[in-house]
Design an enzyme around this catalytic site. Sequence first.
Site, PDB file in Angstrom:
ATOM      1  N   PHE A  25      17.466   2.425  -8.172  1.00  0.00           N
ATOM      2  CA  PHE A  25      16.259   2.947  -8.172  1.00  0.00           C
ATOM      3  C   PHE A  25      15.392   1.759  -7.650  1.00  0.00           C
ATOM      4  N   ALA A  26      15.678   0.575  -7.926  1.00  0.00           N
ATOM      5  CA  ALA A  26      14.821  -0.479  -7.474  1.00  0.00           C
ATOM      6  C   ALA A  26      14.425  -0.429  -6.101  1.00  0.00           C
ATOM      7  N   THR A  29      14.804   8.148   0.223  1.00  0.00           N
ATOM      8  CA  THR A  29      13.649   9.077   0.491  1.00  0.00           C
ATOM      9  C   THR A  29      13.684   9.904   1.646  1.00  0.00           C
ATOM     10  N   ASP A  30      12.852  11.113   1.980  1.00  0.00           N
ATOM     11  CA  ASP A  30      13.131  11.784   2.915  1.00  0.00           C
ATOM     12  C   ASP A  30      12.089  10.784   4.352  1.00  0.00           C
ATOM     13  N   GLU A  31      11.388  10.000   3.965  1.00  0.00           N
ATOM     14  CA  GLU A  31      10.870   9.174   4.975  1.00  0.00           C
ATOM     15  C   GLU A  31      11.725   8.548   6.116  1.00  0.00           C
ATOM     16  N   TYR A  84       8.363   0.170   5.341  1.00  0.00           N
ATOM     17  CA  TYR A  84       9.230   0.718   4.266  1.00  0.00           C
ATOM     18  C   TYR A  84      10.374   1.710   4.536  1.00  0.00           C
ATOM     19  N   THR A 126      13.423   0.068   6.099  1.00  0.00           N
ATOM     20  CA  THR A 126      14.404  -0.765   5.019  1.00  0.00           C
ATOM     21  C   THR A 126      15.027   0.212   4.231  1.00  0.00           C
ATOM     22  N   LYS A 127      14.514   1.509   4.014  1.00  0.00           N
ATOM     23  CA  LYS A 127      15.250   2.495   3.153  1.00  0.00           C
ATOM     24  C   LYS A 127      16.209   3.039   3.909  1.00  0.00           C
ATOM     25  N   ILE A 139      -1.539  10.586  -5.553  1.00  0.00           N
ATOM     26  CA  ILE A 139      -2.108  11.534  -6.847  1.00  0.00           C
ATOM     27  C   ILE A 139      -2.601  10.790  -7.726  1.00  0.00           C
ATOM     28  N   PRO A 140      -1.989   9.936  -8.397  1.00  0.00           N
ATOM     29  CA  PRO A 140      -2.529   8.952  -9.397  1.00  0.00           C
ATOM     30  C   PRO A 140      -3.795   8.146  -8.980  1.00  0.00           C
ATOM     31  N   ASN A 150      -2.705  17.087   2.155  1.00  0.00           N
ATOM     32  CA  ASN A 150      -3.439  16.024   1.358  1.00  0.00           C
ATOM     33  C   ASN A 150      -4.933  16.574   0.795  1.00  0.00           C
TER      34      ASN A 150
HETATM   35  P1  NAD Z   1       8.099   1.853  -8.099  1.00  0.00           P
HETATM   36  O1  NAD Z   1       7.599   1.030  -7.030  1.00  0.00           O
HETATM   37  O2  NAD Z   1       7.322   2.788  -9.050  1.00  0.00           O
HETATM   38  O3  NAD Z   1       9.202   1.162  -8.803  1.00  0.00           O
HETATM   39  C1  NAD Z   1      10.012   0.342  -8.411  1.00  0.00           C
HETATM   40  C2  NAD Z   1      10.696  -0.500  -9.599  1.00  0.00           C
HETATM   41  O4  NAD Z   1      11.836  -1.410  -9.056  1.00  0.00           O
HETATM   42  C3  NAD Z   1       9.689  -1.494 -10.437  1.00  0.00           C
HETATM   43  O5  NAD Z   1      10.009  -1.478 -11.602  1.00  0.00           O
HETATM   44  C4  NAD Z   1       9.797  -2.927  -9.845  1.00  0.00           C
HETATM   45  O6  NAD Z   1       9.712  -3.885 -10.819  1.00  0.00           O
HETATM   46  C5  NAD Z   1      11.665  -2.624  -9.523  1.00  0.00           C
HETATM   47  N1  NAD Z   1      11.801  -3.783  -8.437  1.00  0.00           N
HETATM   48  C6  NAD Z   1      11.397  -3.719  -7.300  1.00  0.00           C
HETATM   49  N2  NAD Z   1      12.039  -4.851  -6.777  1.00  0.00           N
HETATM   50  C7  NAD Z   1      12.653  -5.417  -7.790  1.00  0.00           C
HETATM   51  C8  NAD Z   1      13.924  -6.306  -7.444  1.00  0.00           C
HETATM   52  N3  NAD Z   1      14.181  -7.113  -6.267  1.00  0.00           N
HETATM   53  N4  NAD Z   1      14.990  -6.153  -8.385  1.00  0.00           N
HETATM   54  C9  NAD Z   1      15.047  -5.711  -9.515  1.00  0.00           C
HETATM   55  N5  NAD Z   1      13.895  -4.623  -9.674  1.00  0.00           N
HETATM   56  C10 NAD Z   1      12.912  -4.585  -8.697  1.00  0.00           C
HETATM   57  O7  NAD Z   1       9.017   2.894  -7.153  1.00  0.00           O
HETATM   58  P2  NAD Z   1       9.383   4.521  -7.715  1.00  0.00           P
HETATM   59  O8  NAD Z   1       8.351   5.259  -6.930  1.00  0.00           O
HETATM   60  O9  NAD Z   1       9.762   4.772  -8.826  1.00  0.00           O
HETATM   61  O10 NAD Z   1      10.682   4.668  -6.477  1.00  0.00           O
HETATM   62  C11 NAD Z   1      12.010   4.618  -7.114  1.00  0.00           C
HETATM   63  C12 NAD Z   1      12.875   4.971  -5.995  1.00  0.00           C
HETATM   64  O11 NAD Z   1      12.793   6.102  -5.561  1.00  0.00           O
HETATM   65  C13 NAD Z   1      12.905   4.124  -4.759  1.00  0.00           C
HETATM   66  O12 NAD Z   1      14.164   3.546  -4.394  1.00  0.00           O
HETATM   67  C14 NAD Z   1      12.032   4.749  -3.673  1.00  0.00           C
HETATM   68  O13 NAD Z   1      12.345   4.485  -2.498  1.00  0.00           O
HETATM   69  C15 NAD Z   1      12.621   6.020  -4.064  1.00  0.00           C
HETATM   70  N6  NAD Z   1      11.831   7.459  -3.840  1.00  0.00           N
HETATM   71  C16 NAD Z   1      10.614   7.336  -4.388  1.00  0.00           C
HETATM   72  C17 NAD Z   1       9.994   8.618  -4.063  1.00  0.00           C
HETATM   73  C18 NAD Z   1       8.222   8.834  -4.559  1.00  0.00           C
HETATM   74  O14 NAD Z   1       7.579   9.757  -4.143  1.00  0.00           O
HETATM   75  N7  NAD Z   1       7.931   7.621  -5.369  1.00  0.00           N
HETATM   76  C19 NAD Z   1      10.227   9.520  -3.231  1.00  0.00           C
HETATM   77  C20 NAD Z   1      11.524   9.460  -2.671  1.00  0.00           C
HETATM   78  C21 NAD Z   1      12.394   8.352  -3.017  1.00  0.00           C
HETATM   79  O1  TDX Z   2      -5.587   6.829  -1.077  1.00  0.00           O
HETATM   80  C1  TDX Z   2      -4.739   7.312  -0.453  1.00  0.00           C
HETATM   81  N1  TDX Z   2      -5.185   8.262   0.340  1.00  0.00           N
HETATM   82  C2  TDX Z   2      -4.273   9.180   1.230  1.00  0.00           C
HETATM   83  O2  TDX Z   2      -4.930   9.883   1.890  1.00  0.00           O
HETATM   84  C3  TDX Z   2      -3.380   7.220  -0.445  1.00  0.00           C
HETATM   85  C4  TDX Z   2      -2.701   6.255  -1.304  1.00  0.00           C
HETATM   86  C5  TDX Z   2      -2.468   7.706   0.194  1.00  0.00           C
HETATM   87  N2  TDX Z   2      -2.949   8.992   0.971  1.00  0.00           N
HETATM   88  C6  TDX Z   2      -2.135   9.885   1.830  1.00  0.00           C
HETATM   89  C7  TDX Z   2      -0.934   9.127   2.659  1.00  0.00           C
HETATM   90  C8  TDX Z   2       0.056  10.219   2.396  1.00  0.00           C
HETATM   91  O3  TDX Z   2      -0.204  10.885   3.514  1.00  0.00           O
HETATM   92  O4  TDX Z   2      -1.291  10.679   1.062  1.00  0.00           O
HETATM   93  C9  TDX Z   2      -0.143  10.800   1.291  1.00  0.00           C
HETATM   94  C10 TDX Z   2       0.939  10.304  -0.055  1.00  0.00           C
HETATM   95  O5  TDX Z   2       0.879   8.828  -0.046  1.00  0.00           O
HETATM   96  P1  TDX Z   2       1.655   7.933  -0.830  1.00  0.00           P
HETATM   97  O6  TDX Z   2       1.326   8.306  -2.084  1.00  0.00           O
HETATM   98  O7  TDX Z   2       1.254   6.518  -0.245  1.00  0.00           O
HETATM   99  O8  TDX Z   2       2.968   8.149  -0.477  1.00  0.00           O
HETATM  100  P2  TDX Z   2       3.927   8.366   0.943  1.00  0.00           P
HETATM  101  O9  TDX Z   2       3.559   7.230   2.013  1.00  0.00           O
HETATM  102  O10 TDX Z   2       4.137   9.987   1.348  1.00  0.00           O
HETATM  103  O11 TDX Z   2       5.285   7.739   0.377  1.00  0.00           O
HETATM  104  C11 TDX Z   2       5.926   8.295  -1.004  1.00  0.00           C
HETATM  105  O12 TDX Z   2       6.692   9.230  -0.835  1.00  0.00           O
HETATM  106  C12 TDX Z   2       8.001   8.975  -0.332  1.00  0.00           C
HETATM  107  C13 TDX Z   2       6.196   7.025  -1.960  1.00  0.00           C
HETATM  108  O13 TDX Z   2       5.370   5.918  -2.073  1.00  0.00           O
HETATM  109  C14 TDX Z   2       7.699   6.268  -1.098  1.00  0.00           C
HETATM  110  O14 TDX Z   2       8.051   5.581  -2.095  1.00  0.00           O
HETATM  111  C15 TDX Z   2       8.566   7.635  -1.134  1.00  0.00           C
HETATM  112  O15 TDX Z   2       9.692   7.033  -0.503  1.00  0.00           O
END
Ligand code: NAD
Ligand code: TDX
Length: 337
Positions: A77-78, A120-122, A147, A150-151, A188-189, A246
Amino acid sequence: MRLLVTGGAGFIGANFVHQTVRERPDVEVTVLDALTYAGDRSCLAPVEEAVAFVHGDVTDAALVEGLVARSDAVVHFAAESHVDASLVDPWPFVRTNVVGTTTLLQAVREHGVRYHHVSTDEVYGDLALEDPRRFTETTPYDPSSPYSATKASSDLLVRAWVRSFGVRATISNCSNNYGPYQHVEKFIPRQITNVIDGVRPQVYGRGANVRDWIHVEDHNSAVWAILERGRVGETYLVGADGERSNREVVALVLELMGQPPGAFDLVPDRPGHDLRYAIDATKLRTELGWRPRRADFRDALAATIAWYRANEAWWRPAKAAAERRFAARDGSEPVGA
Ligand code: NAD
Ligand code: TDX
């Protein structure tokens, strides 16, 4: 099973560890996490006794090799995960997402360890709003941001290690997650905690962009399904038919938090902002029998809001710094300052 979970102190990884400890007492979990600004050891406090924690970096080849040698499987996941941050400084994204993944791949190759890659779907770019198609496993890669580039690179490295070296790997590409322990920099948060602070939600552009929302527990049950029953070398898309603009999401957050529906601000757009993501998860559903359990968005969003209200001590320390980073990007005053 001895399972190495990288990024287990981040949002999705921590929820994965909680779920694993709860539902699979036979699995021995070791977390490897660098505790970047996005990682927080307190995410693991409820399962502290049940997991081993290693503070370290996925680009540290000697450390990774030693941990992988003692594992039966790795779930990776990192990552650096925030699109906005990648537009300011792409280098940590290249280092962690590309070099870190390569480091893990070399170790699982050497020790013949099963590897699951969380992506990710991105990587597929974006869709027009009216496009009837959704992303599938055969959609061509077309990433837009540093981002997602790189994914995409990391996914392609996994495919190459499967083909050239016979590594036993699977890949999942999931849509946007929400739920407890998500960093306040994410959409969302950020908006929930703004409303708690009496600040109006900040929506990019016109708020028309669509994301395909899935609860983090559903993403993680899919990861388990793939780890246990997925075919090696295959990619599975993960999504729960949760497309929403959004504007719709923010309107629901406001309603559930007792605010008027229009109480948000439109702010300057994200450069290169992907318009729409949409996942077709037919392969995961038909091949592995996976089903989402938290597909009622309204209910699960209300539960997420309740979690942020009850856990201010967890998110408060990160909030002001996250808002300063947003303000620095568009030269404005931090909201709530
Ligand atoms: P996050 O940013 O909340 O957490 C990432 C974690 O990785 C953190 O705990 C961070 O300390 C750790 N990390 C970062 N760099 C590191 C390194 N060099 N070595 C070890 N640990 C490291 O991310 P998330 O939202 O939990 O996403 C987790 C995974 O899921 C990612 O690979 C992301 O691409 C993928 N993903 C996220 C979403 C989403 O909506 N958040 C959707 C699809 C896929
Ligand atoms: O303040 C905001 N206002 C806003 O309109 C932020 C932070 C985001 N946005 C929009 C941008 C996007 O359309 O909301 C949508 C979601 O934004 P993010 O939470 O930054 O997510 P997104 O860019 O879609 O990427 C997320 O989903 C795919 C995760 O962060 C990625 O790690 C994952 O791969």
